[in-house]
Scaffold this motif. Sequence first.
Motif, mmCIF file in Angstrom:
data_model
loop_
_atom_site.group_PDB
_atom_site.id
_atom_site.type_symbol
_atom_site.label_atom_id
_atom_site.label_comp_id
_atom_site.label_asym_id
_atom_site.label_seq_id
_atom_site.Cartn_x
_atom_site.Cartn_y
_atom_site.Cartn_z
ATOM 1 N N ASP A 133 1.233 4.042 -3.204
ATOM 2 C CA ASP A 133 0.873 5.355 -2.847
ATOM 3 C C ASP A 133 2.164 6.247 -3.333
ATOM 4 O O ASP A 133 1.707 7.735 -3.478
ATOM 5 C CB ASP A 133 0.553 5.668 -1.647
ATOM 6 C CG ASP A 133 -1.011 5.306 -1.326
ATOM 7 O OD1 ASP A 133 -1.659 5.031 -2.259
ATOM 8 O OD2 ASP A 133 -1.568 5.437 -0.158
ATOM 9 N N ARG A 142 -8.633 6.414 1.561
ATOM 10 C CA ARG A 142 -7.960 6.938 0.601
ATOM 11 C C ARG A 142 -8.659 6.657 -0.688
ATOM 12 O O ARG A 142 -8.170 7.339 -1.542
ATOM 13 C CB ARG A 142 -6.582 5.847 0.572
ATOM 14 C CG ARG A 142 -5.367 6.653 -0.197
ATOM 15 C CD ARG A 142 -4.444 7.494 0.765
ATOM 16 N NE ARG A 142 -3.576 6.850 1.532
ATOM 17 C CZ ARG A 142 -3.139 7.077 2.687
ATOM 18 N NH1 ARG A 142 -3.875 7.654 3.366
ATOM 19 N NH2 ARG A 142 -2.042 6.310 3.234
ATOM 20 N N GLU A 151 2.549 8.738 5.536
ATOM 21 C CA GLU A 151 1.254 9.012 5.664
ATOM 22 C C GLU A 151 0.821 10.427 5.505
ATOM 23 O O GLU A 151 -0.142 10.524 4.853
ATOM 24 C CB GLU A 151 1.133 8.212 7.055
ATOM 25 C CG GLU A 151 -0.413 8.035 7.403
ATOM 26 C CD GLU A 151 -1.052 7.040 6.548
ATOM 27 O OE1 GLU A 151 -2.392 7.174 6.613
ATOM 28 O OE2 GLU A 151 -0.530 6.215 5.817
ATOM 29 N N PHE A 192 -5.150 10.032 -6.489
ATOM 30 C CA PHE A 192 -5.356 11.139 -6.025
ATOM 31 C C PHE A 192 -5.824 12.142 -7.012
ATOM 32 O O PHE A 192 -5.653 13.514 -6.883
ATOM 33 C CB PHE A 192 -4.053 11.729 -5.550
ATOM 34 C CG PHE A 192 -3.425 10.896 -4.439
ATOM 35 C CD1 PHE A 192 -4.006 10.774 -3.309
ATOM 36 C CD2 PHE A 192 -2.329 10.166 -4.521
ATOM 37 C CE1 PHE A 192 -3.532 9.896 -2.265
ATOM 38 C CE2 PHE A 192 -1.351 9.480 -3.610
ATOM 39 C CZ PHE A 192 -2.305 9.427 -2.279
ATOM 40 N N HIS A 197 0.916 -1.261 0.115
ATOM 41 C CA HIS A 197 -0.001 -0.056 -0.162
ATOM 42 C C HIS A 197 0.827 1.563 -0.149
ATOM 43 O O HIS A 197 0.727 2.084 -0.946
ATOM 44 C CB HIS A 197 -0.727 0.048 1.299
ATOM 45 C CG HIS A 197 -1.663 1.215 1.425
ATOM 46 N ND1 HIS A 197 -1.726 2.009 2.618
ATOM 47 C CD2 HIS A 197 -2.465 2.132 0.689
ATOM 48 C CE1 HIS A 197 -2.460 2.804 2.602
ATOM 49 N NE2 HIS A 197 -2.857 2.907 1.446
ATOM 50 N N ARG A 215 -4.388 13.233 -0.914
ATOM 51 C CA ARG A 215 -5.922 12.795 -1.216
ATOM 52 C C ARG A 215 -6.846 13.759 -0.888
ATOM 53 O O ARG A 215 -7.885 14.223 -1.531
ATOM 54 C CB ARG A 215 -6.176 11.782 -0.229
ATOM 55 C CG ARG A 215 -7.609 11.382 0.047
ATOM 56 C CD ARG A 215 -7.691 10.278 0.845
ATOM 57 N NE ARG A 215 -7.794 10.908 2.111
ATOM 58 C CZ ARG A 215 -8.739 11.625 2.734
ATOM 59 N NH1 ARG A 215 -9.877 11.888 2.104
ATOM 60 N NH2 ARG A 215 -8.478 12.087 3.931
ATOM 61 N N ALA A 246 0.468 11.227 1.814
ATOM 62 C CA ALA A 246 -0.474 10.710 1.128
ATOM 63 C C ALA A 246 -1.849 11.058 1.397
ATOM 64 O O ALA A 246 -2.461 11.263 0.484
ATOM 65 C CB ALA A 246 -0.494 8.950 1.469
ATOM 66 N N GLU A 247 -1.845 11.405 2.664
ATOM 67 C CA GLU A 247 -3.229 12.319 3.000
ATOM 68 C C GLU A 247 -3.416 13.791 2.442
ATOM 69 O O GLU A 247 -4.290 14.100 2.091
ATOM 70 C CB GLU A 247 -3.461 12.127 4.642
ATOM 71 C CG GLU A 247 -4.172 10.894 5.063
ATOM 72 C CD GLU A 247 -5.505 10.599 4.676
ATOM 73 O OE1 GLU A 247 -6.245 11.130 5.205
ATOM 74 O OE2 GLU A 247 -5.392 9.796 3.648
ATOM 75 N N TYR A 250 -5.121 -1.447 -5.434
ATOM 76 C CA TYR A 250 -5.915 -1.240 -4.250
ATOM 77 C C TYR A 250 -6.676 -2.437 -4.341
ATOM 78 O O TYR A 250 -7.102 -2.928 -3.213
ATOM 79 C CB TYR A 250 -6.467 -0.109 -4.477
ATOM 80 C CG TYR A 250 -6.001 1.088 -3.731
ATOM 81 C CD1 TYR A 250 -6.528 1.386 -2.437
ATOM 82 C CD2 TYR A 250 -4.803 1.866 -3.970
ATOM 83 C CE1 TYR A 250 -5.907 2.314 -1.518
ATOM 84 C CE2 TYR A 250 -3.963 2.520 -3.153
ATOM 85 C CZ TYR A 250 -4.728 3.084 -2.036
ATOM 86 O OH TYR A 250 -4.135 3.769 -1.329
#
Length: 481
Positions: free
Chosen positions: A140, A215, A413, A480, A136, A420, A416-417, A168
């Motif tokens: 990403d 995500r 993390e 994204f 994962h 997103r 990635a957030e 995914y």
Amino acid sequence: MKNRFLKLTLIFAAAVSCFTACETSDFADINANPNEPNEPVVGSLLANAESAVDAYLGATTPNLYVQYLSNGQYDEESRYQTLNWDTNYWYGILNDLQRIIDLNTNEETKASVAAGNASNNNQIAVATILRVYLFHGMTDRWGYLPYSEALSGLNTQYPKYDSQEAIYNGLLAELDMALNMIEGGAGPNGDYLFDSNMARWEKFGQTLKMVMALRLSAANPTLGAQKFNEALGNTISSNAENFVYPYLAEETNDNPWEDRFLAPSFRRDYLVSDVFVNELIGSGDGSNPEDPRLPQMAEPAFNSGTFVGAPYGKSNSATDDYSFISEDIIFNQTAPLYMFTYSEVLFARAEAAELGWTSEDAATLYEEAIMASMDQWGVAEDAAMAYVAANSYNGLESIGYEKWVALYMQGYEAWAEWRRMKAMGYEKELTAPDDLLSNATGIPNRQGYSATAPSLNEANYNAAVDAQGPDNLDTVLWIFE
């Protein structure tokens, strides 16, 4: 004469015995090292795979992408110098996990690898959950990757690159399978992440599932909502259950940030950025910031005794003018790095509620998420409550900002957030430096494949680039878009 005959008889008998013994000897063992096992020790394979989590959590670059940190004298990292990032290391780790799975499913080996270890099902479940976690993180970062045809050795020397959507879907299916396999009893040998506690592995898998589901908020909200609700109620429920990488007070297994600032590196390259410091100072000042987490996350500048962020994307050689990362991290060998936290789960639930995925109350969860973050960083309850009262919930933009703060030092993390939420339109707004490297035109949207990827698997690499977009830092990944 009699004695001579007897001697000849004995010599002949010895020769016959020697040749007979040679005929029955197994010369296949002649090069075997008695000190090395011929069969892999599954506990060692798992321990080696778990060590890769340290490399993922302790990476410096993503913390610069989201502008938590600024460089010291050498500013190239904050200007995105590195284009190509190696995937080979990660496939080596994934091969170890696949070996565990294979040994526990093969009829000829499954009984022996379970002897003195966890059940076959629990070994497979742990290896699969960790495999999903690492894969994962990889997709990403890079997007398209060899997945369905990877890890099969010489059977498929040139695996295709699967789309991120396919990856995914596959990973979520793997995760569900692994969670359903967990049974009573101990976890596998070699597990130092969660001390062979299968209840912890189950909760980790469910938390990972919730994070992966959210995500999908831009790319596939229907599937995202379904998987989110499947995980809801099964994730971590307090800071006491936060998932961390356990470091030791020894040079070979200690916190990598301590290694950078003390032995063996002795370098002072990483400062807290002006972007982050100024946001947390807010309506306060450098002595009394509005956000009470700042004194827990950073140190006052040596020269002024106040919190001063280092200009992002610039060379900052006068390091004593600026704030460093908290000494509780950079001077502490056993300081943990976080995989997932309770505050992240609460922010995810608040966002899911606002998106209509659940019937929970977004405002309440938002406040609980901030309080959990404050508690995680050691802020007194009264100071935390005062901050929450002054920063009430105002929709998804509130979550975008506060989650960015709460994910401080969780580089990949957080990146990635941030991407997103940018796709959703409520990220904490960040601006790239003016003078960028590697032909980047803004904050990276992905990382480039290793420099050897085109030559090692040319046809499949080219197909992936044609489908996904140029192999650079600017191409926006499916997840994204």
